[in-house]
Design an enzyme around this catalytic site. Sequence first.
Site, PDB file in Angstrom:
ATOM      1  N   LYS A 196       0.923  -1.268   0.117  1.00 40.67           N
ATOM      2  CA  LYS A 196       0.024   0.081   0.025  1.00 40.67           C
ATOM      3  C   LYS A 196       0.832   1.131  -0.020  1.00 40.67           C
ATOM      4  O   LYS A 196       1.697   1.226   0.678  1.00 40.67           O
ATOM      5  CB  LYS A 196      -0.888   0.237   1.312  1.00 40.67           C
ATOM      6  CG  LYS A 196      -1.724   1.080   1.387  1.00 40.67           C
ATOM      7  CD  LYS A 196      -3.158   1.062   0.768  1.00 40.67           C
ATOM      8  CE  LYS A 196      -3.832   2.025   0.397  1.00 40.67           C
ATOM      9  NZ  LYS A 196      -3.665   2.833  -0.842  1.00 40.67           N
ATOM     10  N   LYS A 198       5.392   1.796  -3.345  1.00 43.66           N
ATOM     11  CA  LYS A 198       5.238   3.032  -3.950  1.00 43.66           C
ATOM     12  C   LYS A 198       5.351   3.035  -5.279  1.00 43.66           C
ATOM     13  O   LYS A 198       5.924   1.864  -5.648  1.00 43.66           O
ATOM     14  CB  LYS A 198       6.221   3.945  -3.087  1.00 43.66           C
ATOM     15  CG  LYS A 198       6.010   5.525  -3.293  1.00 43.66           C
ATOM     16  CD  LYS A 198       5.047   5.872  -2.245  1.00 43.66           C
ATOM     17  CE  LYS A 198       4.635   7.570  -2.435  1.00 43.66           C
ATOM     18  NZ  LYS A 198       3.922   8.171  -1.438  1.00 43.66           N
ATOM     19  N   GLY A 204      -2.818   8.222  -4.135  1.00 45.70           N
ATOM     20  CA  GLY A 204      -2.390   9.435  -4.867  1.00 45.70           C
ATOM     21  C   GLY A 204      -0.923   9.897  -3.849  1.00 45.70           C
ATOM     22  O   GLY A 204      -0.552   9.273  -3.095  1.00 45.70           O
ATOM     23  N   ASP A 205      -0.211  10.804  -4.353  1.00 45.50           N
ATOM     24  CA  ASP A 205       0.808  11.510  -3.917  1.00 45.50           C
ATOM     25  C   ASP A 205       1.217  12.763  -4.683  1.00 45.50           C
ATOM     26  O   ASP A 205       0.228  12.985  -5.393  1.00 45.50           O
ATOM     27  CB  ASP A 205       2.076  10.484  -4.050  1.00 45.50           C
ATOM     28  CG  ASP A 205       2.992  11.015  -3.105  1.00 45.50           C
ATOM     29  OD1 ASP A 205       3.059  10.940  -1.827  1.00 45.50           O
ATOM     30  OD2 ASP A 205       4.200  11.800  -3.709  1.00 45.50           O
ATOM     31  N   SER A 225      -6.802   5.770   3.977  1.00 46.04           N
ATOM     32  CA  SER A 225      -6.917   4.859   2.637  1.00 46.04           C
ATOM     33  C   SER A 225      -7.398   3.383   3.215  1.00 46.04           C
ATOM     34  O   SER A 225      -7.876   2.799   2.467  1.00 46.04           O
ATOM     35  CB  SER A 225      -5.656   4.723   2.080  1.00 46.04           C
ATOM     36  OG  SER A 225      -5.339   5.746   1.112  1.00 46.04           O
ATOM     37  N   GLN A 281       7.394   3.956   3.866  1.00 42.04           N
ATOM     38  CA  GLN A 281       5.903   3.515   3.794  1.00 42.04           C
ATOM     39  C   GLN A 281       5.662   2.080   4.498  1.00 42.04           C
ATOM     40  O   GLN A 281       4.794   1.892   5.152  1.00 42.04           O
ATOM     41  CB  GLN A 281       5.386   3.256   2.277  1.00 42.04           C
ATOM     42  CG  GLN A 281       4.060   3.337   2.183  1.00 42.04           C
ATOM     43  CD  GLN A 281       3.273   4.680   2.253  1.00 42.04           C
ATOM     44  OE1 GLN A 281       3.780   5.470   1.562  1.00 42.04           O
ATOM     45  NE2 GLN A 281       2.080   4.842   2.776  1.00 42.04           N
ATOM     46  N   ASN A 300      -2.303  19.074  -1.467  1.00 46.21           N
ATOM     47  CA  ASN A 300      -3.312  18.286  -0.623  1.00 46.21           C
ATOM     48  C   ASN A 300      -2.997  18.432   0.726  1.00 46.21           C
ATOM     49  O   ASN A 300      -3.672  18.701   1.431  1.00 46.21           O
ATOM     50  CB  ASN A 300      -3.395  17.022  -1.130  1.00 46.21           C
ATOM     51  CG  ASN A 300      -4.326  16.029  -0.253  1.00 46.21           C
ATOM     52  OD1 ASN A 300      -3.845  15.439   0.283  1.00 46.21           O
ATOM     53  ND2 ASN A 300      -5.699  16.305  -0.438  1.00 46.21           N
ATOM     54  N   THR A 345      -4.456  13.432   5.478  1.00 45.91           N
ATOM     55  CA  THR A 345      -2.857  13.716   5.842  1.00 45.91           C
ATOM     56  C   THR A 345      -2.930  15.162   6.625  1.00 45.91           C
ATOM     57  O   THR A 345      -2.249  15.029   7.595  1.00 45.91           O
ATOM     58  CB  THR A 345      -2.101  13.758   4.457  1.00 45.91           C
ATOM     59  OG1 THR A 345      -2.450  12.354   3.584  1.00 45.91           O
ATOM     60  CG2 THR A 345      -0.680  13.644   4.869  1.00 45.91           C
TER      61      THR A 345
HETATM   62  P1  NDP Z   1       0.402  17.963  -4.159  1.00 47.91           P
HETATM   63  O1  NDP Z   1       0.964  17.503  -5.593  1.00 47.91           O
HETATM   64  O2  NDP Z   1      -0.952  18.105  -3.773  1.00 47.91           O
HETATM   65  O3  NDP Z   1       1.363  19.056  -3.569  1.00 47.91           O
HETATM   66  C1  NDP Z   1       2.700  19.172  -3.595  1.00 47.91           C
HETATM   67  C2  NDP Z   1       2.907  20.735  -3.122  1.00 47.91           C
HETATM   68  O4  NDP Z   1       4.539  20.679  -2.843  1.00 47.91           O
HETATM   69  C3  NDP Z   1       2.891  21.631  -4.325  1.00 47.91           C
HETATM   70  O5  NDP Z   1       2.606  22.957  -3.538  1.00 47.91           O
HETATM   71  C4  NDP Z   1       4.069  21.762  -4.983  1.00 47.91           C
HETATM   72  O6  NDP Z   1       4.290  23.083  -5.767  1.00 47.91           O
HETATM   73  C5  NDP Z   1       4.986  21.449  -3.958  1.00 47.91           C
HETATM   74  N1  NDP Z   1       6.310  20.906  -4.704  1.00 47.91           N
HETATM   75  C6  NDP Z   1       6.268  19.524  -5.070  1.00 47.91           C
HETATM   76  N2  NDP Z   1       7.550  19.159  -5.450  1.00 47.91           N
HETATM   77  C7  NDP Z   1       8.148  20.474  -5.058  1.00 47.91           C
HETATM   78  C8  NDP Z   1       9.678  20.562  -5.182  1.00 47.91           C
HETATM   79  N3  NDP Z   1      10.642  19.798  -5.763  1.00 47.91           N
HETATM   80  N4  NDP Z   1      10.094  21.862  -4.755  1.00 47.91           N
HETATM   81  C9  NDP Z   1       9.243  22.661  -4.219  1.00 47.91           C
HETATM   82  N5  NDP Z   1       7.921  22.467  -4.161  1.00 47.91           N
HETATM   83  C10 NDP Z   1       7.491  21.224  -4.614  1.00 47.91           C
HETATM   84  O7  NDP Z   1       1.108  16.864  -3.163  1.00 47.91           O
HETATM   85  P2  NDP Z   1       0.709  16.447  -1.609  1.00 47.91           P
HETATM   86  O8  NDP Z   1       0.084  17.527  -1.036  1.00 47.91           O
HETATM   87  O9  NDP Z   1      -0.154  15.283  -1.843  1.00 47.91           O
HETATM   88  O10 NDP Z   1       2.121  15.614  -1.302  1.00 47.91           O
HETATM   89  C11 NDP Z   1       3.025  16.892  -0.534  1.00 47.91           C
HETATM   90  C12 NDP Z   1       3.826  15.857   0.422  1.00 47.91           C
HETATM   91  O11 NDP Z   1       3.160  14.912   1.383  1.00 47.91           O
HETATM   92  C13 NDP Z   1       4.985  14.863  -0.512  1.00 47.91           C
HETATM   93  O12 NDP Z   1       5.869  14.634   0.269  1.00 47.91           O
HETATM   94  C14 NDP Z   1       3.877  13.753  -0.425  1.00 47.91           C
HETATM   95  O13 NDP Z   1       4.977  12.492  -0.500  1.00 47.91           O
HETATM   96  C15 NDP Z   1       3.657  13.415   1.147  1.00 47.91           C
HETATM   97  N6  NDP Z   1       2.289  12.977   1.339  1.00 47.91           N
HETATM   98  C16 NDP Z   1       1.185  12.912   0.915  1.00 47.91           C
HETATM   99  C17 NDP Z   1       0.204  12.152   1.360  1.00 47.91           C
HETATM  100  C18 NDP Z   1      -1.312  12.459   0.727  1.00 47.91           C
HETATM  101  O14 NDP Z   1      -2.176  11.772   1.315  1.00 47.91           O
HETATM  102  N7  NDP Z   1      -1.346  13.047  -0.407  1.00 47.91           N
HETATM  103  C19 NDP Z   1       0.282  11.375   2.116  1.00 47.91           C
HETATM  104  C20 NDP Z   1       1.583  11.333   3.110  1.00 47.91           C
HETATM  105  C21 NDP Z   1       2.700  12.026   2.573  1.00 47.91           C
HETATM  106  P3  NDP Z   1       3.833  23.084  -7.370  1.00 47.91           P
HETATM  107  O15 NDP Z   1       2.229  23.397  -7.005  1.00 47.91           O
HETATM  108  O16 NDP Z   1       4.303  24.300  -7.709  1.00 47.91           O
HETATM  109  O17 NDP Z   1       3.953  21.831  -8.018  1.00 47.91           O
END
Ligand code: NDP
Length: 448
Positions: A88, A124, A163-164, A381, A109, A238, A207
């Site tokens: 997962k 993943k 998602g991620d 999830s 994970q 997110n 999250t």
């Molecule tokens: P989203 O795609 O919804 O948002 C990602 C955000 O981070 C955006 O604001 C993006 O900017 C910014 N970002 C992404 N890559 C970079 C980078 N290299 N440098 C600077 N800013 C960056 O992703 P999530 O919110 O889902 O995920 C965010 C983090 O949380 C990740 O590390 C993910 O692995 C972790 N996570 C997510 C979960 C989930 O349920 N979604 C669960 C657990 C962990 P821009 O809009 O400009 O791309």
Amino acid sequence: MYVENVIEKVKLKYPDQKEFHQAVQEVFTSLALVIKKDKKYQESAILERLVIPDREIYFRVNWVNDVGKIQVNQGYRIEFNAAIGPYKGGLRFHPSVNAGIIKFLGFEQVFKNSLTTLHLGGGKGGSDFDPKNKSDGEVMRFCQAFMNELYRHIGPYTDIPAGDIGVGGREIGYLFGQYRKLTNRFEGALTGKRFDWGGSLMRPEATGYGCVYFAEEMLKERGETLAGKICTISGSGNVAIYTVEKLYHLGAKPVTVSDSKGMIYDEAGIDVALLKELKEIKRVSLEEYIKFRTNAKYIKVGDYKEDTNAVWSIPCFAAFPSATENELNGKDAKTLLQNGCKCVSEGANMPSTLEALDLFLRAKICYGPAKAANAGGVAVSGLEMSQNASMHPWDFETVDKKLHNIMENIFSISSQTAKEFAEPTNLVLGANIAGFRKVADAMIDQGV
Ligand code: NDP
């Protein structure tokens, strides 16, 4: 020596996978005490077995863009460990995706899922595909092509992606649609689905809300709360959006968000409705925010000091890194601590460098490592899988209550384990050992 040897072997064997080395080093270093105490882990070669995934699936994804040109991307699904449940973990679509990044995420994970107390193994996947500036039609064709290969490896009792970064409700919809067409089965092979066709209420919020619940638990133990406190958040996806929302519910004041191009500092408090409009609906740069909130400041990436993240220069009581890995380095950590930050709760995966992590631990602030603090997403999830299996959806309050309960339990087991090893404030050690024991013991029970 055993622990150090395995870490060294990983570095030699996969010299380019820097993020994977970092994750292995962070987890294994804090396992030294339990490995020394209980010989069975070394005798069963558990660490050597944990660093090699059960299987790594690499595949080509061909699709056609809006002007009829063939595009080719790399796809990945890394099935890491299924000792305590089916694989997962999310799918990430971002140009920076490579094997090392997917491996670090899959490795983390495994322990995170174990901490949730649900029966979930770790995996993943993702692709170097960039959904930005693509039409809905292009995203759909990419997702369909991606699923044309992935479907043969996943299923509700085998591997359940979610998602991620770059994979939200829209992408999960297209992926699920193709899975259903290819298999002729309507089943919970993906989570993060829209509620009307098999998703769970609260999954989008899980999250971010969970990360704030975790911060609340850490602070409660020290007689503190978030009410009335200034908080800084990085990211605007997110996780960041629902962190901001939950902070308001608890009476805190979130003042920053960021994206890959820059950051917003809104001293009056981030406008959540505007943030959702810009990032969830219009999918535009955060620079647009200051057109509507003229007193807010926008700082472009590159316009701030080199090698630091402007978000962490804003004085705060609590910080919530919620964008991506290594977005908070040693310099940022020093600035946060000098400015009086008392709590860091990680929404993103591995957002703090090893140097930053060390500084937080030495300062003995409330530091919630990602695998504990952001486990709310995978936990809900897991709850979505339960609802799919029983064909009976729960209401929002029921899921929220279960999420809150799970976050309390994750804090409690991490904190108790840290105390057992005489490091009461070290939740990195507590979470790593607690997550590890359950998986390692299951591996031993199930034989070689
Ligand atoms: P989203 O795609 O919804 O948002 C990602 C955000 O981070 C955006 O604001 C993006 O900017 C910014 N970002 C992404 N890559 C970079 C980078 N290299 N440098 C600077 N800013 C960056 O992703 P999530 O919110 O889902 O995920 C965010 C983090 O949380 C990740 O590390 C993910 O692995 C972790 N996570 C997510 C979960 C989930 O349920 N979604 C669960 C657990 C962990 P821009 O809009 O400009 O791309």
